[in-house]
Design an enzyme around this catalytic site. Structure first.
Site, PDB file in Angstrom:
ATOM      1  N   ASP A  40       0.799  -1.266  -0.027  1.00 40.49           N
ATOM      2  CA  ASP A  40      -0.109  -0.056  -0.067  1.00 40.49           C
ATOM      3  C   ASP A  40       0.904   1.392   0.068  1.00 40.49           C
ATOM      4  OD1 ASP A  40       1.025   0.027   2.656  1.00 40.49           O
ATOM      5  OD2 ASP A  40      -0.868   0.185   3.543  1.00 40.49           O
ATOM      6  N   GLU A  42       3.116   2.029   2.248  1.00 38.44           N
ATOM      7  CA  GLU A  42       3.707   2.356   3.714  1.00 38.44           C
ATOM      8  C   GLU A  42       5.149   1.966   3.792  1.00 38.44           C
ATOM      9  OE1 GLU A  42       1.548   1.081   6.950  1.00 38.44           O
ATOM     10  OE2 GLU A  42      -0.221   2.146   6.454  1.00 38.44           O
ATOM     11  N   HIS A 133      19.603  25.543  -2.385  1.00 40.14           N
ATOM     12  CA  HIS A 133      19.265  26.534  -3.204  1.00 40.14           C
ATOM     13  C   HIS A 133      19.212  27.909  -2.932  1.00 40.14           C
ATOM     14  CE1 HIS A 133      17.695  27.550  -7.250  1.00 40.14           C
ATOM     15  NE2 HIS A 133      16.571  28.384  -6.549  1.00 40.14           N
ATOM     16  N   LYS A 197      17.963  36.246 -18.266  1.00 45.03           N
ATOM     17  CA  LYS A 197      16.725  35.321 -18.698  1.00 45.03           C
ATOM     18  C   LYS A 197      15.435  35.662 -18.270  1.00 45.03           C
ATOM     19  CE  LYS A 197      16.718  31.822 -15.087  1.00 45.03           C
ATOM     20  NZ  LYS A 197      17.142  30.443 -14.721  1.00 45.03           N
ATOM     21  N   ASP A 227      18.039  20.782 -13.348  1.00 43.72           N
ATOM     22  CA  ASP A 227      16.864  19.993 -13.317  1.00 43.72           C
ATOM     23  C   ASP A 227      16.246  19.336 -14.751  1.00 43.72           C
ATOM     24  OD1 ASP A 227      14.518  18.839 -12.661  1.00 43.72           O
ATOM     25  OD2 ASP A 227      13.581  20.444 -11.672  1.00 43.72           O
ATOM     26  N   THR A 228      15.523  20.240 -15.371  1.00 44.07           N
ATOM     27  CA  THR A 228      15.270  19.742 -16.787  1.00 44.07           C
ATOM     28  C   THR A 228      16.321  20.584 -17.978  1.00 44.07           C
ATOM     29  OG1 THR A 228      13.964  22.217 -17.202  1.00 44.07           O
ATOM     30  CG2 THR A 228      12.976  20.111 -16.280  1.00 44.07           C
ATOM     31  N   ALA A 229      17.376  21.008 -17.334  1.00 46.44           N
ATOM     32  CA  ALA A 229      18.421  21.534 -18.205  1.00 46.44           C
ATOM     33  C   ALA A 229      18.114  22.546 -19.314  1.00 46.44           C
ATOM     34  CB  ALA A 229      19.110  20.409 -18.959  1.00 46.44           C
ATOM     35  N   GLY A 230      16.837  23.174 -19.166  1.00 51.81           N
ATOM     36  CA  GLY A 230      16.578  24.190 -20.124  1.00 51.81           C
ATOM     37  C   GLY A 230      17.174  25.292 -19.776  1.00 51.81           C
ATOM     38  N   THR A 231      17.490  25.810 -18.731  1.00 48.23           N
ATOM     39  CA  THR A 231      18.397  27.145 -18.411  1.00 48.23           C
ATOM     40  C   THR A 231      19.702  27.011 -19.157  1.00 48.23           C
ATOM     41  OG1 THR A 231      17.034  27.526 -16.514  1.00 48.23           O
ATOM     42  CG2 THR A 231      19.287  28.580 -16.720  1.00 48.23           C
TER      43      THR A 231
END
Length: 319
Positions: A40, A42, A133, A197, A227-231
């Site tokens: 479940d 846990e 961060h 940006k 993270d998503t590597a966009g920057t």
């Protein structure tokens, strides 16, 4: 020399390889514990050896799956507390929810503070983490927090490439990262450039302007998280169009979610240097990625805590 008689190191399931390396550098094996997940969802944890009166260090990054790893960490702390550990020192190489550190608009949570409260309430006596961060998250804790840095690893790595300083520029991917970029640039004795940006949406970035000179230079982007590597990839494309010769990127925490790997493959980036603060899945280990281990930094921090020595001197000696 570390006093190991009273010290034990345990690991959650999020980054056991790093925990094993830290323990080995401390001259210890990992403590024995069972982590079981029921059907479940846990989580159940049983400590399989006595920790009574011991100084325990528990390694667990709260990376993906964030909520499962966070809950596992809290349960592990509770188990150690109820087993009468003398002190519970939580090592969180990557502190999840750190980006939710303020109310950017009305009716938003400050989840980084909530997580700090949960860790304290569960029974942590001390937290060791790396490259939060935002530095102000240290103030969210009412227990000692040691904020370690991955920067010495990056300095050592890029110094090893012996790139002439006149040909080198450190690039901040946004205005908020200028302080971090300047630290690296000072140690590499080179200039900096800044990407201006904007964010039209969550996990979406657009490059507006470039401040500084990159033409004919080897550029190094630095950030705390990819993270998503966009920057990073948008920034790399922008400075490549401005005449940058070679482009590297480095960060402490390689989350690399979503389309990050494909974006890195398709980008003009030559290398992306990350640490093992987050365990990287085998399918993400592409040729462009280099992984530096933070095991020595955390092992040295453990030794200094046990021997009641300064943590700040650790970075003064390594940079």
């Amino acid at each position: 020399m570390m006093k190991v008689e009273n010290v034990m190191i345990f690991s959650g399931t999020s980054n056991k390889d790093l925990a094993e390396k830290i323990a080995k550098r401390c001259g210890l094996g990992l403590g024995q514990a069972e982590v079981i997940r029921f059907k479940d969802g846990e989580c159940f944890i049983k400590i399989d050896e006595t920790v009574r009166g011991r100084d325990v260090f528990l390694v667990q990054s709260t990376s993906k799956p964030v909520n499962e790893n966070l809950m596992e960490l809290l349960i592990f702390i509770d188990a150690l507390k109820r087993a009468s550990a003398k002190s519970i020192n939580v090592i969180i190489p990557y502190y999840g929810y750190a980006r939710q550190d303020r109310k950017a608009s009305p009716r938003e949570p400050i989840t980084a503070k909530l997580v700090a409260n949960l860790l304290t309430k569960a029974g942590s006596d001390r937290v060791l983490t790396m490259d939060l961060h935002a530095d102000q998250i240290q103030g969210f804790f009412d227990i000692p927090l040691d904020h370690l840095q991955g920067l010495p690893l990056m300095i050592q790595y890029f110094r090893g490439k012996k790139i002439p300083t006149d040909d080198l520029v450190v690039v901040s991917p946004d205005v908020g990262g200028v302080k971090r970029a300047r630290k690296l640039a000072e140690r590499l004795d080179c200039k900096i450039a800044i990407i201006d940006k904007r964010r039209p949406g969550r996990n979406i970035t657009e490059v507006m302007n470039l401040i500084g000179e990159v033409e004919g230079k080897t550029a190094i982007f630095i950030d705390d998280i990819i993270d998503t590597a966009g920057t990073i990839t948008n920034g790399a494309a922008a400075i490549f169009a401005k005449g940058a010769k070679e482009i590297y990127a480095c960060c402490t925490h390689g989350i690399l979610s979503g389309e990050a790997i494909q974006r890195i493959i398709d980008s003009p980036l030559k290398e992306v240097v990350i640490t093992d603060s987050i365990a990287l899945e085998p399918e993400k280990m592409i040729d462009k990625i280099r992984i530096l281990s933070v095991d020595d930094i955390f092992a040295e921090a453990i030794s200094r805590i046990v021997n009641h020595l300064s943590i700040s001197e650790l970075f003064e000696s390594k940079i």
